[in-house]
Design an enzyme around this catalytic site. Structure first.
Site, PDB file in Angstrom:
ATOM      1  N   LYS A 198      42.082  49.111  48.766  1.00 22.48           N
ATOM      2  CA  LYS A 198      42.720  48.622  47.498  1.00 22.48           C
ATOM      3  C   LYS A 198      42.161  48.691  46.376  1.00 22.48           C
ATOM      4  O   LYS A 198      42.278  49.167  45.139  1.00 22.48           O
ATOM      5  CB  LYS A 198      43.325  46.898  47.816  1.00 22.48           C
ATOM      6  CG  LYS A 198      43.904  46.228  46.685  1.00 22.48           C
ATOM      7  CD  LYS A 198      43.950  45.103  46.907  1.00 22.48           C
ATOM      8  CE  LYS A 198      42.912  44.044  46.880  1.00 22.48           C
ATOM      9  NZ  LYS A 198      42.406  43.454  45.712  1.00 22.48           N
ATOM     10  N   ASN A 199      40.779  48.335  46.389  1.00 20.89           N
ATOM     11  CA  ASN A 199      39.947  48.055  45.562  1.00 20.89           C
ATOM     12  C   ASN A 199      39.137  49.418  44.898  1.00 20.89           C
ATOM     13  O   ASN A 199      38.297  49.425  43.820  1.00 20.89           O
ATOM     14  CB  ASN A 199      38.823  47.264  45.960  1.00 20.89           C
ATOM     15  CG  ASN A 199      39.208  45.743  45.867  1.00 20.89           C
ATOM     16  OD1 ASN A 199      40.378  45.494  45.407  1.00 20.89           O
ATOM     17  ND2 ASN A 199      38.573  44.619  46.442  1.00 20.89           N
TER      18      ASN A 199
ATOM     19  N   CYS B 126      40.879  32.156  38.282  1.00 16.43           N
ATOM     20  CA  CYS B 126      41.397  32.660  39.430  1.00 16.43           C
ATOM     21  C   CYS B 126      40.878  31.552  40.487  1.00 16.43           C
ATOM     22  O   CYS B 126      39.757  31.041  40.458  1.00 16.43           O
ATOM     23  CB  CYS B 126      41.524  33.816  39.875  1.00 16.43           C
ATOM     24  SG  CYS B 126      40.163  34.379  40.597  1.00 16.43           S
TER      25      CYS B 126
ATOM     26  N   ARG C  59      35.134  33.758  37.153  1.00 19.77           N
ATOM     27  CA  ARG C  59      35.231  35.033  36.906  1.00 19.77           C
ATOM     28  C   ARG C  59      35.532  35.496  35.320  1.00 19.77           C
ATOM     29  O   ARG C  59      36.263  36.186  34.852  1.00 19.77           O
ATOM     30  CB  ARG C  59      36.380  35.616  37.785  1.00 19.77           C
ATOM     31  CG  ARG C  59      36.139  35.396  39.329  1.00 19.77           C
ATOM     32  CD  ARG C  59      37.348  35.902  40.003  1.00 19.77           C
ATOM     33  NE  ARG C  59      37.220  37.400  40.279  1.00 19.77           N
ATOM     34  CZ  ARG C  59      37.778  38.066  41.055  1.00 19.77           C
ATOM     35  NH1 ARG C  59      38.961  37.683  41.446  1.00 19.77           N
ATOM     36  NH2 ARG C  59      37.614  39.475  41.026  1.00 19.77           N
TER      37      ARG C  59
ATOM     38  N   ARG D  91      49.396  41.178  48.985  1.00 14.71           N
ATOM     39  CA  ARG D  91      48.543  41.922  47.763  1.00 14.71           C
ATOM     40  C   ARG D  91      47.647  42.928  48.292  1.00 14.71           C
ATOM     41  O   ARG D  91      47.019  43.704  47.683  1.00 14.71           O
ATOM     42  CB  ARG D  91      47.517  40.762  47.010  1.00 14.71           C
ATOM     43  CG  ARG D  91      48.596  39.906  46.260  1.00 14.71           C
ATOM     44  CD  ARG D  91      47.622  39.098  45.331  1.00 14.71           C
ATOM     45  NE  ARG D  91      46.488  39.828  45.064  1.00 14.71           N
ATOM     46  CZ  ARG D  91      45.447  39.348  44.906  1.00 14.71           C
ATOM     47  NH1 ARG D  91      44.959  38.004  45.116  1.00 14.71           N
ATOM     48  NH2 ARG D  91      44.308  39.885  44.460  1.00 14.71           N
TER      49      ARG D  91
ATOM     50  N   ASP E  93      34.048  39.636  50.630  1.00  9.23           N
ATOM     51  CA  ASP E  93      35.531  39.747  51.020  1.00  9.23           C
ATOM     52  C   ASP E  93      35.656  39.703  52.104  1.00  9.23           C
ATOM     53  O   ASP E  93      37.032  39.940  52.752  1.00  9.23           O
ATOM     54  CB  ASP E  93      36.104  41.064  50.269  1.00  9.23           C
ATOM     55  CG  ASP E  93      36.407  41.155  48.745  1.00  9.23           C
ATOM     56  OD1 ASP E  93      36.230  40.148  48.220  1.00  9.23           O
ATOM     57  OD2 ASP E  93      36.511  42.341  48.135  1.00  9.23           O
TER      58      ASP E  93
END
Ligand code: EPZ
Length: 446
Positions: A40-41, A143, A148, A425, A333
């Site tokens: 994803k990233n 968030c 952030r 997500r 993560d």
């Protein structure tokens, strides 16, 4: 293939499943194989890179995720035509191919309503500015995992000659005569800021020197794609990048690298419940920071010709002391998943989070499942218990949610994970991948 402006209809379903829940009955071992999706990233900034050229950027192995759909929507507003090709069904195991064409930039404004839903959309700032000489992008806001800020993105682009001011929650950036090469040293390592400024510098006039860059594999993957588009970038995989700006970039085809966070998550899941699973398509070198930790806990990890094989049989798990760090360190993560894992280790583990201020929201939820965790500052002290107990739980971010799934699979009894949209997500077909290996996990539609 679908063709048209904005996201194809195949994207839409993913974001509609907001209130679904995951029901888990814990205790099953995992046996079989799990295909690892594209990262994803990496996929997100790669899609944004399409703004840098008027020719098609073809991206293979894009995962089918809500964040990808969300970004497709934003890029559609900016004028990117997106087509879906090949292995395109929602069930496709090997990712999907996207063809993104930004023949013209239709709009240089990324509105609050879209940007606030996903921070990665802030990455459009640099490419829009480089291509059009102006951009107005909403500040993403805070968030769940911390404030952030985006100051490094802004200062990096100012070093390339942009004039930037903030107005009513928007970053308004201008470079009337185009961006020019410059020199910027990131005060701290930042994945997104490195990506944003690197993309912009690829289209600036002259040479840019960026220091203290992030070296996450996703940054390097983006750099490889930019090079395939005609960018001149030296120093890949090091903290110093030298970018010779080009007047234009052309189209290219690029395959997204496998998701190291998904790989690590499933490796830890096998560690938690026992069994033997081959993670097909995974690349062992991407989880080098994770392997010695899992091995010290009693997990076996080997490379196969198709990916990575993970097994744990019988023996108890040893406790560990781990601190998150930028790559090549242990990834933030994977911190929630590791914490869920050590809840059942035999002894006391220490997990220190150094990247984000507020990334322990899974702690009270794990406690509801019987975990023994004390937080002191940025360190969680986890005393292993014999067995977690199933419970209804809820998490406020993607990685915390999957940590709770891992805990539920290891626990005795039934766990319900609420707010499944967080999982959607970032984890493609999670319950199907785990279910095929013997987990009792199902989605309950609400
Ligand atoms: C990326 O976020 C990832 N997101 C995150 O993944 C990941 O947790 C993070 O990198 C760290 O590895 C994407 O790639 C889309 P940073 P990013 O800029 O780029 C501070 C997930 O679950 N900072 O490297 O936003 C910042 O507050 C997500 O998939 C500033 O102070 O992270 C943080 O403390 C969550 N000013 C640190 O740097 C800035 O301008 C590292 O953040 C930028 C960052």
């Amino acid at each position: 293939m679908s063709d048209g402006t904005g996201p194809p209809h195949q994207f839409r379903g993913v974001t509609e499943k907001r209130m679904d829940r995951i029901l888990i009955r814990g205790g099953n071992r995992l046996n079989g194989e799990i295909p690892i999706s594209g990262a994803k990233n990496a996929g997100l900034p790669l899609m944004v890179a399409s703004l840098l050229s008027d020719e098609p950027l073809i991206l293979d192995y894009i995962p089918h995720l809500a964040d990808i759909s969300q970004l497709a929507e934003i890029l559609g507003v900016l004028g990117v035509r997106i087509a879906l090709d090949g292995n395109g069904g929602a069930e496709a195991a090997s990712g999907r191919t996207l063809i993104l064409t930004a023949r013209e930039i239709a709009d240089t404004t990324a509105p609050y309503d879209l940007v606030r839903k996903m921070r990665a959309s802030f990455f459009v700032l640099g490419p829009l500015l480089a291509r059009s000489g102006k951009a107005k992008v909403s500040l993403p806001g805070g968030c769940a995992i911390g404030p952030r800020p985006v100051d490094f993105h802004i200062k990096g682009l100012e070093a390339l000659g942009a004039t930037i001011h903030l107005e009513e929650g928007y970053v308004i950036a201008q470079a009337n005569d185009g961006l020019t090469g410059g020199h910027y040293r990131f005060p701290h390592v930042s994945v997104g800021a490195t990506e944003n400024v690197m993309m912009a510098a690829s289209l600036a006039k002259g040479e840019t020197l960026l220091e203290n860059c992030a070296i996450e594999p996703e940054v390097t993957d983006l750099a490889h794609c930019l090079i395939a588009m005609g960018a001149k970038i030296e120093g890949l995989g090091t903290r110093t990048l030298r970018i010779e700006g080009q007047p234009r970039l052309h189209g290219a085809r690029h395959s997204v690298l496998p998701d190291r966070i998904e790989t690590g998550t499933y490796a830890m899941t096998v560690a938690a419940v026992g069994g033997e699973v081959e993670l097909v398509g995974a690349r062992k070198e991407l989880i080098n920071a994770v392997i010695p930790i899992l091995e010290s806990m009693g997990v076996h990890i080997t490379e196969t010709n198709r990916g990575v094989h993970v097994s744990r049989n019988g023996a108890h798990l040893e406790p560990v002391d781990v601190t998150t760090d930028p790559y090549p360190g242990f990834p933030t993560d994977l911190q929630a998943q590791l914490m869920a894992l050590v809840c059942q280790a035999k002894g006391v583990s220490h997990i220190t989070e150094t990247i984000f201020e507020n990334r322990f929201m899974h702690v009270p939820e794990l406690a509801r499942m019987g975990a023994d965790i004390r937080v002191e500052g940025q360190t969680a002290i986890v005393t292993g218990v014999e067995r977690l107990k199933g419970a209804p739980v809820m998490a406020t971010d993607l990685r915390a949610s999957v940590g709770l799934v891992l805990a539920g699979l290891a626990a005795e009894g039934e766990t319900i994970v609420n707010r499944v949209y967080h999982l959607d997500r970032g984890f493609e077909r999670l319950e199907e991948k785990l279910g095929r290996c013997g987990a009792s996990i199902e989605r309950v539609k609400v």
